[in-house]
Design an enzyme around this catalytic site. Structure first.
Site, PDB file in Angstrom:
ATOM      1  N   TYR A  56       0.828  -1.200   0.000  1.00  0.00           N
ATOM      2  CA  TYR A  56       0.000   0.000   0.000  1.00  0.00           C
ATOM      3  C   TYR A  56       0.866   1.256   0.000  1.00  0.00           C
ATOM      4  CZ  TYR A  56      -3.571  -3.373   1.526  1.00  0.00           C
ATOM      5  OH  TYR A  56      -4.412  -4.463   1.634  1.00  0.00           O
ATOM      6  N   HIS A 144       0.012 -12.304   1.519  1.00  0.00           N
ATOM      7  CA  HIS A 144      -0.738 -11.356   0.709  1.00  0.00           C
ATOM      8  C   HIS A 144      -0.844 -11.811  -0.749  1.00  0.00           C
ATOM      9  CE1 HIS A 144      -1.404  -6.745  -0.127  1.00  0.00           C
ATOM     10  NE2 HIS A 144      -2.499  -7.463  -0.264  1.00  0.00           N
TER      11      HIS A 144
END
Length: 332
Positions: A56, A144
Site C-alpha cells: 500500500y 498477501h
C-alpha cells in the site's frame, strides 16, 4: 465496540476495522494531516484493529499508520500487515519514474515490489514492516495474494510465519486474498488463525458460504471480511459504478438496485445493510472498511450502529437475493 478473538490466539479485533490502503494514496494522494485525522477518528469511534501492507503506497501506509498510532498504548490496539511482496530500492543513479500511479497508488516509485514467498523474504518483510510501523511486534501477519505462488506459499512462506508466531514476533497468522478456494485450503491444511477474504462475502457475492465460512466455523478459525461494498457498487449503485475495481456489468447493477430497493423500503441505507451482513456469520470476526478521511470513518461507525430490522433479511431472502438467513444466534 464489540471485540472478537482471532481463532485460538490471544489477539482480539474490533468488529469494525480500519483498512489503511487509502492513507497509502490508493488511486490519489491523501494529505498527511488527513491521513492522521482518519486514524484518530477511527480511534474515537472505538476501532482498535488497523490493517495495512507494504504494497500500500510502497510502505507509505505503514509509515503513516505507525506515526498516527505512536502515542497510543501499544496493548490497546491490533495491527495487521502482510508478507509476499518485498520492497527493493531502485538502484543508485536510476531516476525514479514519476508517472502517476504505482500499481494503483499515487506515490513516487522509489522502490519496486518483488514477489517473495521464501522464508528469508517473509522474515525480511516483517522486519521492514516493523521498522516502517515503529513497532516491536505485529499482531496479525497475512500472506498477501499468493494466488500464483501456491507452492512457495504453502511450502516456505507459511512455515516461516508459523516460526515467527512461535517466536512471538507475530501474534496470529493467516492469508489474505480475493478468492475463497485457496483460503479454504489454508484453513484445512495449515494452522492459520484467520483468513482475510475480500469481496466474496457481500450482499452481491456470497460464494464464501459454500466452503470457506463453514470450514472456518468448524475449525474454530476466524474470518475477516474486506470489500463489503465490492469497490463501490454496493455503496452507490448507478451507471458507471465499479465492481471489483472494474465497470460493473449491467446484471450486477440491476441486482444491486433491487437490493437497495428492499433495504430502503425499510428505511435502511444500502451501505448499512452491506456493512452489517457479513458480521451476522459466527465465523466473521471483523469487517474491514477502507478509509481515507475522518468523515468516511464516522460514516462507517454510524452505519454499524444502526439496527437492521429482521424484515430486511427476510425480504432479501424472499426475493432470491440472499442464499441464507444472515441472522446469527444473537439475532443481529
Amino acid at each position: 465496540m464489540r471485540r472478537n478473538r482471532v481463532g485460538s490466539s490471544a489477539v482480539e479485533v474490533t468488529e469494525l476495522s480500519f483498512g489503511a490502503a487509502g492513507i497509502g494514496n490508493l488511486f490519489h494522494e491523501v494529505d498527511p494531516a488527513q491521513a492522521a485525522a482518519a486514524v484518530d477518528a477511527a480511534w474515537d469511534e472505538g476501532v482498535r484493529y488497523f490493517d495495512t501492507a507494504p504494497h500500500y503506497g510502497l510502505g507509505l501506509s505503514e509509515r503513516r499508520l505507525g506515526e498516527a498510532l505512536r502515542h497510543r498504548p501499544r496493548d490497546a490496539y491490533v495491527v495487521s500487515t502482510k508478507v509476499g511482496r518485498v520492497l527493493d530500492p531502485l538502484p543508485a543513479g536510476v531516476p525514479a519514474p514519476d508517472d502517476g500511479l504505482s500499481e494503483g497508488f499515487a506515490v513516487r516509485a522509489t522502490h519496486r515490489r518483488r514477489w517473495d514467498f521464501s522464508a528469508d523474504g517473509v522474515r525480511r518483510s516483517i522486519e521492514d514492516s516493523l521498522e516502517r510501523l515503529g513497532l516491536d511486534r505485529i499482531d496479525i501477519a497475512y500472506l498477501h495474494d499468493p494466488d500464483d505462488h501456491a507452492e512457495a506459499a504453502f511450502g516456505t512462506a507459511y512455515p516461516a510465519l508459523e516460526k515467527l508466531r512461535a517466536e512471538g514476533v507475530v501474534g496470529a497468522i493467516g492469508a489474505g486474498m480475493n478468492q475463497t478456494a485457496m483460503l479454504t485450503r489454508f484453513l484445512r491444511d495449515t494452522d492459520v488463525d484467520t483468513v482475510l477474504c475480500a469481496g466474496r462475502y457481500t450482499l452481491l457475492d456470497q460464494s464464501a458460504l459454500a466452503e470457506l465460512l463453514p470450514e472456518a466455523a468448524a475449525r474454530g478459525r476466524s474470518v475477516v471480511i474486506g470489500g463489503v461494498f465490492n469497490s463501490g457498487l454496493l455503496a452507490d449503485p448507478r451507471p458507471g459504478a465499479t465492481y471489483d475495481y472494474a465497470a460493473a456489468p449491467i446484471t450486477l447493477l440491476d441486482r444491486a438496485l433491487r437490493i437497495k430497493a428492499v433495504t430502503e423500503a425499510h428505511g435502511v441505507p444500502l451501505r448499512a445493510a452491506a456493512l452489517h451482513y457479513p458480521l451476522a456469520h459466527p465465523a466473521v470476526a471483523s469487517v474491514l472498511v477502507g478509509t481515507r478521511s475522518p468523515d468516511e470513518m464516522h460514516d462507517a461507525a454510524d452505519l454499524l450502529s444502526r439496527a437492521i430490522p429482521d424484515a430486511v433479511w427476510d425480504d432479501l431472502r424472499a426475493e432470491g437475493l440472499l442464499t441464507e438467513d444472515p441472522l446469527d444466534e444473537d439475532g443481529r
